[in-house]
Design an enzyme around this catalytic site. Structure first.
Site, PDB file in Angstrom:
ATOM      1  N   ASN A   1     -41.446 -14.419   8.066  1.00 18.80           N
ATOM      2  CA  ASN A   1     -42.491 -14.894   8.659  1.00 18.80           C
ATOM      3  C   ASN A   1     -42.424 -14.505  10.664  1.00 18.80           C
ATOM      4  O   ASN A   1     -43.479 -14.141  11.032  1.00 18.80           O
ATOM      5  CB  ASN A   1     -41.510 -16.195   9.033  1.00 18.80           C
ATOM      6  CG  ASN A   1     -42.002 -17.537   8.509  1.00 18.80           C
ATOM      7  OD1 ASN A   1     -43.123 -17.550   8.400  1.00 18.80           O
ATOM      8  ND2 ASN A   1     -41.186 -18.060   7.741  1.00 18.80           N
TER       9      ASN A   1
ATOM     10  N   GLU B   1     -38.011 -16.201  -0.948  1.00 17.88           N
ATOM     11  CA  GLU B   1     -38.033 -14.730  -0.394  1.00 17.88           C
ATOM     12  C   GLU B   1     -36.442 -15.205  -0.609  1.00 17.88           C
ATOM     13  O   GLU B   1     -35.653 -16.270  -0.071  1.00 17.88           O
ATOM     14  CB  GLU B   1     -38.739 -14.831   0.789  1.00 17.88           C
ATOM     15  CG  GLU B   1     -38.076 -13.705   1.829  1.00 17.88           C
ATOM     16  CD  GLU B   1     -38.524 -14.432   3.826  1.00 17.88           C
ATOM     17  OE1 GLU B   1     -38.919 -15.165   3.905  1.00 17.88           O
ATOM     18  OE2 GLU B   1     -38.564 -13.025   4.057  1.00 17.88           O
TER      19      GLU B   1
ATOM     20  N   HIS C   1     -35.880 -19.354   0.297  1.00 16.51           N
ATOM     21  CA  HIS C   1     -36.994 -19.221   1.317  1.00 16.51           C
ATOM     22  C   HIS C   1     -38.528 -19.995   0.239  1.00 16.51           C
ATOM     23  O   HIS C   1     -38.935 -18.670  -0.075  1.00 16.51           O
ATOM     24  CB  HIS C   1     -37.534 -18.891   2.221  1.00 16.51           C
ATOM     25  CG  HIS C   1     -37.931 -19.258   3.097  1.00 16.51           C
ATOM     26  ND1 HIS C   1     -39.341 -17.737   4.543  1.00 16.51           N
ATOM     27  CD2 HIS C   1     -39.125 -19.759   3.566  1.00 16.51           C
ATOM     28  CE1 HIS C   1     -39.611 -18.357   4.300  1.00 16.51           C
ATOM     29  NE2 HIS C   1     -39.724 -19.768   4.693  1.00 16.51           N
TER      30      HIS C   1
ATOM     31  N   SER D   1     -36.796 -21.103   6.972  1.00 20.49           N
ATOM     32  CA  SER D   1     -37.828 -20.253   7.059  1.00 20.49           C
ATOM     33  C   SER D   1     -37.848 -19.474   8.189  1.00 20.49           C
ATOM     34  O   SER D   1     -38.427 -18.349   8.832  1.00 20.49           O
ATOM     35  CB  SER D   1     -38.948 -20.950   7.673  1.00 20.49           C
ATOM     36  OG  SER D   1     -38.954 -22.111   8.291  1.00 20.49           O
TER      37      SER D   1
END
Ligand code: CAA
Length: 294
Positions: free
Chosen positions: A189, A151, A139, A118
């Site tokens: 993130n 992702e 991801h 992540s």
């Protein structure tokens, strides 16, 4: 692509194995810890039953999905036949590096190596492994059977062919792949974690309580769950570690985990997985009570 090996049977690993098997792939879930594997098996069964109840899968598909899954502590045989190996182990650079260095010499020459990191840099990992051109980030998002996004992070050395294969594979999982370049926290993130961190900071300053902060974001911003409840779902330790990686990688103090987040992690209040985070899930997990005295 037909044969998939998922390494790491935690929250993300079991969800990833579940969706691959559900979409027709022969899937081997590997973990060194037998208890973790048994837990993963039980979780997949529970989630398949939930999908069955909601009419999202038929009894036949449930059984086929379970039939396509293997749970093993020793994956060498599966690795030798793998078309894709996806690592979903702990968010720790050394562990991920070791996993890829262990599997790369055994896997077939066409195999794609994906990491479900992540926040850890694909390029940084690529330097430490023998076949960086076949490494890519995939991801996934929690809960994996529900969330539509993957992702896809291409490193500097990732070949266009590997990126294309990964995009095609994502479509076969009935998910949407979005390709981004490598950077700490990628896009998801980089944007999500500062919001979570800020919510915790506002809580610690007494601007509002846990429920109030979450309700504001749910009803005012139409988020499916508030940032504190979401932090509990992701895991407070995971949030802290992602923020630390962005803090050092982007060299900007705005990403430093706020002291209340660090304190909660130190206290072992990690969210849903430990039973208590900003909410207490031990009595009624569906309707948790607030666990915070300001
Ligand atoms: N497996 C299968 N299905 C599941 C599931 C699971 N683990 N969890 C929930 N579902 C299904 C339910 O069966 C239900 O299906 P229907 O729509 O057909 O009824 C649906 O998902 C909604 O579930 P619930 O009714 O139980 O609960 P809800 O409406 O409160 O939704 C939620 C729960 C899906 C988690 C929703 O609150 C949500 O989308 N929250 C945001 C989650 C999010 O942002 N995830 C990303 C986190 S970031 C991350 O993972 C990456 C990282 O790097 C940190």
């Amino acid at each position: 692509m037909r044969n998939i090996v998922v390494i790491g049977a935690g929250t993300m690993g079991n969800g990833i194995a579940h969706v691959f098997a559900q979409n027709g792939f022969e899937t081997t879930l590997n973990d060194l810890n037998e208890i973790q594997l048994q837990k993963a098996k039980a979780t997949i069964l529970k989630n398949l039953d939930r999908q069955l109840l909601k009419g999202k899968v038929s009894e036949e598909l449930k059984l086929k999905t379970l039939g396509r899954l293997q749970f093993v502590t020793q994956a060498n045989r599966a690795i030798k036949q793998a078309d894709l190996i996806i690592e979903a182990a702990t968010e720790n650079f050394e562990i991920k590096k070791k996993i890829f260095n262990d599997v790369m010499p055994i896997a077939p020459s066409h195999c794609v190596f994906a990491t479900n990191t992540s926040s850890i840099s694909i390029d940084k990992l690529a330097v430490e492994i023998s076949q960086p051109e076949r490494l890519i980030g995939m991801h996934f998002f929690n809960p994996v059977p529900v969330m539509q996004l993957v992702e896809i992070i291409k490193g500097e050395k990732t070949t266009p062919e590997v990126t294309k294969k990964t995009e095609e594979l994502t479509l076969k999982l009935n998910k949407t792949g979005v390709v981004v370049n490598d950077a700490p926290g990628f896009i998801s993130n980089r944007i999500l974690m500062p919001m979570v961190n800020e919510a915790i900071e506002a809580l610690s300053q007494g601007v509002a309580g846990v429920k109030e902060i979450d309700t504001i974001m749910q009803l005012g911003m139409a988020h499916p769950m508030g940032p504190l409840r979401l932090a509990d779902l992701i895991g407070l330790d995971v949030c802290k570690s992602i923020l630390e990686i962005m803090h050092s990688g982007l060299e900007n103090d705005k990403y430093a985990p706020t002291p209340l987040l660090v304190k909660r992690v130190d206290e072992g209040k990690l969210g849903i997985k430990s039973g208590i985070g900003f909410y207490n899930y031990t009595i009624d997990p569906k309707n948790p009570t607030v666990d915070f005295k300001g």
